[in-house]
Design an enzyme around this catalytic site. Structure first.
Site, PDB file in Angstrom:
ATOM      1  N   CYS A 393      29.344  34.502  43.653  1.00 26.93           N
ATOM      2  CA  CYS A 393      28.558  35.109  42.579  1.00 26.93           C
ATOM      3  C   CYS A 393      28.344  34.099  41.449  1.00 26.93           C
ATOM      4  O   CYS A 393      27.563  33.171  41.617  1.00 26.93           O
ATOM      5  CB  CYS A 393      29.203  36.416  42.113  1.00 26.93           C
ATOM      6  N   HIS A 521      29.870  39.299  46.864  1.00 25.56           N
ATOM      7  CA  HIS A 521      31.335  39.164  46.816  1.00 25.56           C
ATOM      8  C   HIS A 521      31.939  39.489  48.187  1.00 25.56           C
ATOM      9  O   HIS A 521      32.281  40.647  48.443  1.00 25.56           O
ATOM     10  CB  HIS A 521      31.919  40.148  45.798  1.00 25.56           C
ATOM     11  N   GLU A 523      34.803  38.958  49.237  1.00 24.24           N
ATOM     12  CA  GLU A 523      36.234  39.313  49.172  1.00 24.24           C
ATOM     13  C   GLU A 523      36.470  40.821  49.259  1.00 24.24           C
ATOM     14  O   GLU A 523      37.536  41.262  49.668  1.00 24.24           O
ATOM     15  CB  GLU A 523      36.892  38.723  47.912  1.00 24.24           C
TER      16      GLU A 523
END
Ligand code: GLN
Length: 550
Positions: A393, A521, A523
Site C-alpha cells: 500500500c 494488503h 497480509e
C-alpha cells in the site's frame, strides 16, 4: 438445521490478556471437531469503527473482505478459524447508539422514552442473532466482549449477554471469563484474589461464569484451581490455565486442548463430541497446529526482515503483517525475525547502519507524511543493492515515488497526500474520488479483483490470472505517468479489470532478485495453514539473498 450455541468471553483483572487469541483458539478446537463457528467482537468504545483511530492508540485496523474496518482481534479470528468475517462480526457502542438514535428520529419508538434497557440492549442482542440469520448452519457463535469487566462502557454489553441467556436458556449459552492470576515475584506466590474480585464484579452484572481461564506464568496447580473454585462457584474442573507460551501464539489451541477445555465445552452443551457431519478425525487437525509450532521450535534457517514504518513502537500496529511474514517462512522451514525500524530515524547518512544484517526490506501501509523520506531512502537502497523488497500500500506508493525521483529524474515527485503542490503527482486522488473528503468511510476498502500480467513475480506467486485482495487507501497510481515508467523498466504486474487502476508494480527479474509493491494488503488473507503466496516468495528471495550474501 443445527441448534446454534452461543459462547461469550469476558475479561477481567487487566486488559491485553489475549481474549482474542483465546476465543479464536477455542473456535479452532471446535472446528477441529467438525463444527461450524463464527466469532464476533463487541467493542465498547464510541467510535463507529476503529478506522479513524491512530494505530498508536488502537493497533492495527483489520479490514474484512466486505470492507469493514475492524479491531485487530478479527484478524486472529480469521487466521485461527475458517469463518469468513463481515461487517456483522464487529460491533461498537457507536454503531449501536447510531442505529437506535436514527430509529428514534424516524419515530419508530412511537413516543416512548428510549433507554439503555431495553432499546440499546435489544439492539446488541439483535446483532448477535443477525449472524445466525446470515448463516443458519452455524453450530457456534462465539462473542468476545472487549474491555475489562468493571469498565463503565461495557455495562450495556454485559447486560445484553445476561439477557441473552434469559431469552435463550442456559443450555444454549456459555459464559467464559478470562482473568490474570499473577505471581508476586519477590515471594514467588501465586495470587488468586484479583480473579475472585473480577468474578464478583461480573456477578454484580448478573453473570455467573461457567468457565474460568486464568492467564498465569505457569500452569495452575490443582490446589490453586480448587481455591479459585471455592471463591467463584465455578467447579474446579472448569477452571483452566492459560500459561504463558514458549514460542508462539499458535501454541494456544494446543495448550487449551491439553487442558481439555473443548471436551468440557462439548459436555456442557450435551453435544456429541464431534459434529454428526464430520468425516475426519480430530487428531490430524491438531497435528496441523503441532506442525506450525514446530516451525518456530526447529527452523532450518532464520532470516531477518526490516519493517521500515511509522508505528514501530506499538507492538500490534502491524499485527497481520508480522504473522504473514512468519507464515511466509513456514514452507521453507525458515523462521522470520522482523526488525522494526522507525523510518523517521533513517537519513542518507545512517541508513546502512539501520539496514545492515537484514535479508529483506518491507515498507508497510500508513498514512501521512511523517517518516516518508526515510522510507524512500530504504527503498532506494533495496532497489540499488538488490535486496528483496516488498512494499504494501503506502510501501508501493513510496516505491513509485522513489522510482520517479531517482530513475525517471522527476525531481520533487510525490504523492499529493504528502505534498499537494508537488510538480509530479505520481500518486494522487483520482478524479472520481475528489470531493469525498469526510473522515472515515471514504477510502477504497475491502476486496477488489486484480488482473495479473504474464511473466511477472505476481504471476509466479499466485499462479492465477485473477485474484481478490483487500484494500484500504485513498490515493492511486497516476496513469498520466504510466508510459514514462514503462519506458524506464518498471513493470506493472497487476491492474483492476477495467484497466484503470494500477494494483501492483515490480522490477523485472533481470533487474532485481525480488522487488514487488502492491496497492492492496495481502497480509489480511495470510493464515498459518495457508501462507500467502507473496509472502512465501518474498521470504524465498530473502533466503536466497542470504545464501549469496552470508
Ligand atoms: N496513505 C495511503 C493512501 O491513503 C496509503 C494507505 C495505506 O497504506 N493503507 O492511499
Amino acid at each position: 438445521m443445527p441448534n446454534t450455541r452461543y459462547i461469550f468471553i469476558t475479561g477481567g483483572v487487566a486488559s491485553s490478556l489475549g481474549k482474542g487469541v483465546t476465543i479464536a483458539s477455542i473456535g479452532a478446537l471446535l472446528e477441529a471437531r467438525g463444527f461450524k463457528v463464527t466469532i464476533q467482537k463487541m467493542d465498547p468504545y464510541i467510535n463507529e469503527d476503529p478506522g479513524t483511530m491512530s494505530p498508536f492508540q488502537h493497533g492495527e485496523v483489520y479490514v474484512t473482505e466486505d470492507g469493514a474496518e475492524t479491531d485487530l482481534d478479527l484478524g486472529y479470528y480469521e487466521r485461527f478459524t475458517n469463518s469468513k468475517l463481515t461487517k456483522l462480526n464487529s460491533i461498537t457502542t457507536g454503531q449501536i447508539y447510531k442505529t437506535v438514535i436514527e430509529r428514534e428520529r424516524q419515530g419508530e419508538y412511537q413516543g416512548r422514552t428510549v433507554q439503555v434497557i431495553p432499546h440499546i440492549t435489544n439492539e446488541i442482542k439483535s446483532r448477535i442473532l443477525k449472524l445466525k440469520n446470515a448463516d443458519p448452519e452455524l453450530d457456534f457463535i462465539l462473542v468476545e466482549i472487549g474491555g475489562t469487566v468493571g469498565d463503565i462502557e461495557s455495562v450495556p454489553f454485559l447486560e445484553a449477554i445476561r439477557q441473552f441467556r434469559f431469552d435463550n436458556g442456559r443450555e444454549k449459552t456459555l459464559y467464559i471469563h478470562l482473568t490474570l492470576v499473577p505471581t508476586i515475584s519477590v515471594a514467588g506466590e501465586i495470587k488468586t484474589k484479583p480473579t475472585q474480585h473480577s468474578v464478583k464484579e461480573l456477578l454484580k452484572q448478573g453473570i455467573q461464569p461457567d468457565i474460568l481461564i486464568s492467564r498465569a506464568t505457569k500452569p495452575l496447580t490443582p490446589e490453586i484451581k480448587w481455591k479459585i473454585s471455592q471463591f467463584t462457584n465455578v467447579p474446579s474442573d472448569r477452571v483452566f490455565s492459560a500459561a504463558d507460551i514458549d514460542y508462539t501464539i499458535y501454541e494456544v489451541p494446543l495448550n487449551l486442548h491439553q487442558e481439555r477445555i473443548d471436551d468440557v465445552i462439548i459436555q456442557y452443551f450435551g453435544m456429541e463430541s464431534v459434529s454428526p457431519l464430520f468425516q475426519g478425525e480430530m487428531n490430524p487437525m491438531l497435528q496441523k497446529w503441532e506442525k506450525i509450532v514446530d516451525y518456530f521450535k526447529n527452523p532450518a534457517t532464520t532470516v531477518k526482515i526490516a519493517i521500515v514504518g511509522k508505528y514501530v513502537e506499538v507492538s500490534d500496529a502491524y499485527r497481520s503483517l508480522y504473522e504473514a511474514l512468519w507464515h511466509g517462512g513456514f514452507p521453507h522451514n525458515c523462521k522470520v525475525e522482523y526488525i522494526k525500524i522507525d523510518s523517521e530515524k533513517i537519513t542518507p547518512e545512517n541508513y546502512k547502519e539501520y539496514l545492515s544484517g537484514i535479508q529483506g526490506i518491507l515498507v508497510p501501509g500508513g498514512f501521512g507524511n511523517r517518516g516518508v523520506e526515510g522510507k524512500l531512502i530504504s527503498i532506494r537502497y533495496a532497489r540499488e543493492s538488490k535486496i528483496p523488497y516488498f512494499g504494501i500500500c503506502l510501501g508501493m506508493q513510496c516505491a513509485v515515488i522513489e522510482y520517479a525521483r531517482n530513475v525517471l529524474g522527476l525531481e520533487g515527485a510525490n504523492s499529493t497526500e504528502f505534498n499537494p503542490d508537488t510538480p509530479h503527482p505520481v500518486i494522487h486522488i483520482m478524479d472520481e474520488q475528489i470531493g469525498i473528503d469526510k473522515m472515515g468511510g471514504t477510502t477504497r476498502k475491502g476486496a477488489y479483483p486484480c488482473q495479473i500480467q504474464d511473466n511477472t513475480r505476481m504471476e509466479e506467486a499466485y499462479e492465477q490470472k485473477t485474484i481478490h485482495e483487500r484494500h484500504r487507501h485513498r490515493y492511486e497510481f497516476n496513469n498520466l505517468y504510466l508510459d514514462q515508467y514503462l519506458r524506464k523498466g518498471l513493470v506493472v504486474s497487476g491492474v483492476s479489470p477495467d484497466n484503470k487502476l494500477v494494483e501492483a508494480v515490480e522490477l523485472s527479474r533481470n533487474n532485481h532478485p525480488w522487488f514487488v509493491g502492491t496497492q492492496f494488503h495481502p497480509e489480511f488473507q495470510s493464515k498459518p495453514h495457508k501462507p500467502h503466496p507473496l509472502f512465501v516468495k518474498f521470504i524465498e528471495a530473502a533466503i536466497q539473498y542470504q545464501k549469496v550474501n552470508p
